[in-house]
Motif scaffolding. Structure first.
Motif, PDB file in Angstrom:
ATOM      1  N   ALA B  14       0.760  -1.340  -0.017  1.00  0.00           N
ATOM      2  CA  ALA B  14      -0.075   0.086  -0.148  1.00  0.00           C
ATOM      3  C   ALA B  14       0.894   1.226  -0.193  1.00  0.00           C
ATOM      4  CB  ALA B  14      -0.902  -0.052   1.115  1.00  0.00           C
ATOM      5  N   VAL B  15       0.379   2.286  -0.636  1.00  0.00           N
ATOM      6  CA  VAL B  15       1.100   3.656  -0.675  1.00  0.00           C
ATOM      7  C   VAL B  15       1.211   4.118   0.898  1.00  0.00           C
ATOM      8  CG1 VAL B  15       0.640   6.149  -0.979  1.00  0.00           C
ATOM      9  CG2 VAL B  15       0.325   4.448  -2.922  1.00  0.00           C
ATOM     10  N   VAL B  60      20.585   7.942  -8.018  1.00  0.00           N
ATOM     11  CA  VAL B  60      19.463   9.028  -8.311  1.00  0.00           C
ATOM     12  C   VAL B  60      18.673   8.938  -7.287  1.00  0.00           C
ATOM     13  CG1 VAL B  60      18.372   6.914  -9.361  1.00  0.00           C
ATOM     14  CG2 VAL B  60      17.524   9.466  -9.997  1.00  0.00           C
ATOM     15  N   GLN B  61      17.797  10.187  -6.973  1.00  0.00           N
ATOM     16  CA  GLN B  61      16.938  10.201  -5.813  1.00  0.00           C
ATOM     17  C   GLN B  61      15.556   9.710  -6.237  1.00  0.00           C
ATOM     18  OE1 GLN B  61      17.947  10.976  -2.756  1.00  0.00           O
ATOM     19  NE2 GLN B  61      20.072  11.325  -3.681  1.00  0.00           N
ATOM     20  N   LEU B  62      15.128   8.836  -5.473  1.00  0.00           N
ATOM     21  CA  LEU B  62      13.810   8.305  -5.555  1.00  0.00           C
ATOM     22  C   LEU B  62      13.161   7.966  -4.320  1.00  0.00           C
ATOM     23  CD1 LEU B  62      13.798   5.665  -8.698  1.00  0.00           C
ATOM     24  CD2 LEU B  62      13.008   7.939  -8.613  1.00  0.00           C
ATOM     25  N   ASN B  63      13.611   8.654  -3.165  1.00  0.00           N
ATOM     26  CA  ASN B  63      13.057   8.422  -1.934  1.00  0.00           C
ATOM     27  C   ASN B  63      13.097   7.000  -1.479  1.00  0.00           C
ATOM     28  OD1 ASN B  63      11.798  11.005  -1.318  1.00  0.00           O
ATOM     29  ND2 ASN B  63      10.412  10.637  -2.963  1.00  0.00           N
ATOM     30  N   LEU B  64      14.331   6.457  -1.796  1.00  0.00           N
ATOM     31  CA  LEU B  64      14.702   5.058  -1.481  1.00  0.00           C
ATOM     32  C   LEU B  64      16.087   5.080  -0.614  1.00  0.00           C
ATOM     33  CD1 LEU B  64      13.701   3.127  -4.917  1.00  0.00           C
ATOM     34  CD2 LEU B  64      12.592   3.089  -2.603  1.00  0.00           C
ATOM     35  N   SER B  65      16.425   4.032  -0.202  1.00  0.00           N
ATOM     36  CA  SER B  65      17.796   4.086   0.457  1.00  0.00           C
ATOM     37  C   SER B  65      18.433   2.702   0.425  1.00  0.00           C
ATOM     38  CB  SER B  65      17.790   4.651   2.060  1.00  0.00           C
ATOM     39  OG  SER B  65      17.056   3.482   2.642  1.00  0.00           O
ATOM     40  N   ALA B  66      19.630   2.550   0.343  1.00  0.00           N
ATOM     41  CA  ALA B  66      20.239   1.022   0.342  1.00  0.00           C
ATOM     42  C   ALA B  66      21.232   0.937   1.341  1.00  0.00           C
ATOM     43  CB  ALA B  66      20.720   1.022  -1.192  1.00  0.00           C
ATOM     44  N   SER B  67      21.547  -0.343   1.831  1.00  0.00           N
ATOM     45  CA  SER B  67      22.694  -0.714   2.540  1.00  0.00           C
ATOM     46  C   SER B  67      23.229  -1.774   2.143  1.00  0.00           C
ATOM     47  CB  SER B  67      21.997  -0.573   4.047  1.00  0.00           C
ATOM     48  OG  SER B  67      21.055  -1.695   3.966  1.00  0.00           O
ATOM     49  N   LEU B  81       5.993   4.185   0.894  1.00  0.00           N
ATOM     50  CA  LEU B  81       6.103   3.990  -0.534  1.00  0.00           C
ATOM     51  C   LEU B  81       5.283   4.735  -1.287  1.00  0.00           C
ATOM     52  CD1 LEU B  81       5.888  -0.026  -0.562  1.00  0.00           C
ATOM     53  CD2 LEU B  81       7.566   1.423  -1.822  1.00  0.00           C
ATOM     54  N   LEU B  82       5.603   5.018  -2.475  1.00  0.00           N
ATOM     55  CA  LEU B  82       4.806   5.952  -3.363  1.00  0.00           C
ATOM     56  C   LEU B  82       4.297   5.167  -4.485  1.00  0.00           C
ATOM     57  CD1 LEU B  82       7.287   9.040  -3.557  1.00  0.00           C
ATOM     58  CD2 LEU B  82       5.388   8.808  -2.025  1.00  0.00           C
ATOM     59  N   LEU B  83       3.036   5.804  -5.064  1.00  0.00           N
ATOM     60  CA  LEU B  83       2.815   4.980  -6.317  1.00  0.00           C
ATOM     61  C   LEU B  83       3.916   4.676  -7.424  1.00  0.00           C
ATOM     62  CD1 LEU B  83      -0.706   6.367  -6.956  1.00  0.00           C
ATOM     63  CD2 LEU B  83      -0.265   4.215  -6.318  1.00  0.00           C
ATOM     64  N   SER B  84       4.882   5.836  -7.435  1.00  0.00           N
ATOM     65  CA  SER B  84       5.802   5.853  -8.580  1.00  0.00           C
ATOM     66  C   SER B  84       6.942   4.732  -8.128  1.00  0.00           C
ATOM     67  CB  SER B  84       6.545   7.126  -8.704  1.00  0.00           C
ATOM     68  OG  SER B  84       6.929   7.827  -7.248  1.00  0.00           O
ATOM     69  N   HIS B  85       6.962   4.106  -7.198  1.00  0.00           N
ATOM     70  CA  HIS B  85       7.989   3.020  -6.872  1.00  0.00           C
ATOM     71  C   HIS B  85       7.546   1.838  -7.485  1.00  0.00           C
ATOM     72  CE1 HIS B  85       9.324   5.395  -2.974  1.00  0.00           C
ATOM     73  NE2 HIS B  85      10.014   5.633  -3.862  1.00  0.00           N
ATOM     74  N   SER B  86       6.263   1.590  -7.944  1.00  0.00           N
ATOM     75  CA  SER B  86       6.053   0.494  -8.608  1.00  0.00           C
ATOM     76  C   SER B  86       7.055   0.101  -9.796  1.00  0.00           C
ATOM     77  CB  SER B  86       4.480   0.582  -9.222  1.00  0.00           C
ATOM     78  OG  SER B  86       3.612   0.581  -8.276  1.00  0.00           O
ATOM     79  N   GLY B  87       7.308  -1.043 -10.063  1.00  0.00           N
ATOM     80  CA  GLY B  87       8.125  -1.493 -10.991  1.00  0.00           C
ATOM     81  C   GLY B  87       9.081  -2.790 -10.745  1.00  0.00           C
ATOM     82  N   PHE B  88       9.964  -3.170 -11.732  1.00  0.00           N
ATOM     83  CA  PHE B  88      10.783  -4.211 -11.444  1.00  0.00           C
ATOM     84  C   PHE B  88      11.976  -3.703 -10.677  1.00  0.00           C
ATOM     85  CE2 PHE B  88      11.192  -8.823 -11.977  1.00  0.00           C
ATOM     86  CZ  PHE B  88      12.108  -8.987 -12.999  1.00  0.00           C
ATOM     87  N   TYR B  89      12.404  -4.356  -9.659  1.00  0.00           N
ATOM     88  CA  TYR B  89      13.729  -4.162  -9.043  1.00  0.00           C
ATOM     89  C   TYR B  89      14.814  -5.291  -9.235  1.00  0.00           C
ATOM     90  CZ  TYR B  89      11.666  -0.168  -7.068  1.00  0.00           C
ATOM     91  OH  TYR B  89      10.936   1.241  -6.811  1.00  0.00           O
ATOM     92  N   LEU B  90      15.936  -4.667  -9.620  1.00  0.00           N
ATOM     93  CA  LEU B  90      17.173  -5.575 -10.206  1.00  0.00           C
ATOM     94  C   LEU B  90      18.305  -5.393  -9.526  1.00  0.00           C
ATOM     95  CD1 LEU B  90      16.155  -5.294 -13.868  1.00  0.00           C
ATOM     96  CD2 LEU B  90      16.357  -7.528 -12.554  1.00  0.00           C
ATOM     97  N   CYS B  91      18.922  -6.238  -8.635  1.00  0.00           N
ATOM     98  CA  CYS B  91      20.068  -6.313  -8.384  1.00  0.00           C
ATOM     99  C   CYS B  91      21.144  -6.864  -9.183  1.00  0.00           C
ATOM    100  CB  CYS B  91      20.143  -7.242  -7.003  1.00  0.00           C
ATOM    101  SG  CYS B  91      21.558  -7.550  -6.061  1.00  0.00           S
ATOM    102  N   ARG B 109       9.260  -8.157  -8.195  1.00  0.00           N
ATOM    103  CA  ARG B 109       8.206  -7.068  -9.022  1.00  0.00           C
ATOM    104  C   ARG B 109       7.460  -6.585  -7.861  1.00  0.00           C
ATOM    105  NH1 ARG B 109       7.388  -4.952 -13.632  1.00  0.00           N
ATOM    106  NH2 ARG B 109       8.029  -7.116 -14.621  1.00  0.00           N
ATOM    107  N   LEU B 110       7.607  -5.110  -7.861  1.00  0.00           N
ATOM    108  CA  LEU B 110       6.749  -4.556  -6.826  1.00  0.00           C
ATOM    109  C   LEU B 110       5.602  -3.831  -7.442  1.00  0.00           C
ATOM    110  CD1 LEU B 110       6.569  -3.069  -4.028  1.00  0.00           C
ATOM    111  CD2 LEU B 110       8.017  -1.309  -4.836  1.00  0.00           C
ATOM    112  N   THR B 111       4.556  -3.945  -6.903  1.00  0.00           N
ATOM    113  CA  THR B 111       3.186  -3.361  -7.104  1.00  0.00           C
ATOM    114  C   THR B 111       2.851  -2.238  -5.895  1.00  0.00           C
ATOM    115  OG1 THR B 111       2.482  -4.947  -8.633  1.00  0.00           O
ATOM    116  CG2 THR B 111       0.792  -3.375  -7.965  1.00  0.00           C
ATOM    117  N   VAL B 112       2.683  -0.951  -6.010  1.00  0.00           N
ATOM    118  CA  VAL B 112       2.289  -0.181  -4.864  1.00  0.00           C
ATOM    119  C   VAL B 112       0.940   0.261  -5.341  1.00  0.00           C
ATOM    120  CG1 VAL B 112       2.678   1.853  -3.634  1.00  0.00           C
ATOM    121  CG2 VAL B 112       4.448   0.698  -4.526  1.00  0.00           C
ATOM    122  N   LEU B 113      -0.137  -0.040  -4.401  1.00  0.00           N
ATOM    123  CA  LEU B 113      -1.541   0.418  -4.929  1.00  0.00           C
ATOM    124  C   LEU B 113      -2.026   1.419  -3.872  1.00  0.00           C
ATOM    125  CD1 LEU B 113      -3.061  -3.466  -4.858  1.00  0.00           C
ATOM    126  CD2 LEU B 113      -2.312  -1.729  -6.848  1.00  0.00           C
TER     127      LEU B 113
END
Lengths: 114, 113
Positions: B14-15, B60-67, B81-91, B109-113
């Motif tokens: 969920a958003v 790039v800034q997308l309101n995400l962080s990594a460790s 999470l934002l709606l715009s975070h939906s997509g396919f995340y690849l490592c 695969r991430l779907t944000v509703l």
């Protein structure tokens, strides 16, 4: 600013034909150019790559032709098979101090019809 | 042989909810590690990279962080999470020095509703 461009967006060829996928770039500092193959729902797989010191790289049915002066390269897939139907991404990288930052193009969706 | 594993395979969130995605590399010591995001039908955008434990660079800034808590582990997260975070995340990983080849995992695969 799109640093790596691909054309066409989509391409359909008949089985047995040669598919030609094009790529161009803007940054003269780029010296490594991989091509990735991606099937729906999967991660991209490294297919073949070329360094800027070469003008051609072959691996089986896949060949990269590279023109440094024109900043263009192309991927030729000979004897195309239905199993080659996928999206192909061209990417570019230069010396980033070890970070290997890749800039990807928008992709070409290839369909091989039998 | 090196193997790369991503978890989970898919998420529906969920958003406004938090997110944590993971990636593990086996069979390679001290790799460079990367996170990419891919919109449906789109290109790949590099988000973060790491060349060593505890060190992460943002691309790039997308309101995400990594460790990178361990040599073989890379985590992507956000608190909201934002709606715009939906997509396919690849490592992806690459050898630490001398090679530019990057090898991708199977993706989440991430779907944000």
């Amino acid at each position: 600013q799109q640093q790596v461009r691909q054309s066409p967006q989509s391409l359909t060829v008949w089985e047995g034909e040669t598919a030609i996928l094009n790529c161009s770039y803007e940054n003269s500092a780029f010296d490594y150019f991989p091509w990735y193959q991606q099937f729906p729902g999967e991660g991209p797989a490294l297919l073949i790559a070329i360094r800027s010191v070469s003008d051609k790289k072959e691996d089986g049915r896949f060949t990269i032709f590279f023109n440094k002066r024109e900043k263009k390269l192309s991927l030729h897939i000979t004897d195309s098979q239905p199993g080659d139907s996928a999206t192909y991404f061209c990417a570019a990288s230069g010396d980033q101090g070890g970070s290997a930052k890749l800039i990807f193009g928008e992709g070409t969706k290839l369909t091989v019809s039998s | 042989a090196q193997t790369i594993h991503q978890w989970p395979v898919a998420e529906i969130k969920a958003v406004g909810s938090p997110l944590s995605l993971g990636c593990t590399i086996k069979g390679k010591s001290s790799p460079n590690l990367y996170w990419y995001w891919q919109a449906t039908g789109g290109t790949l955008q590099q988000l973060f990279y790491s060349i060593t434990v505890g060190q992460v660079e943002s691309v790039v800034q997308l309101n995400l962080s990594a460790s990178r808590p361990k040599d073989d582990q890379f985590i992507l997260s956000t608190e909201k999470l934002l709606l715009s975070h939906s997509g396919f995340y690849l490592c992806a990983w690459s050898p630490q020095w001398g090679s530019y080849e990057q090898y991708f995992g199977p993706g989440t695969r991430l779907t944000v509703l």
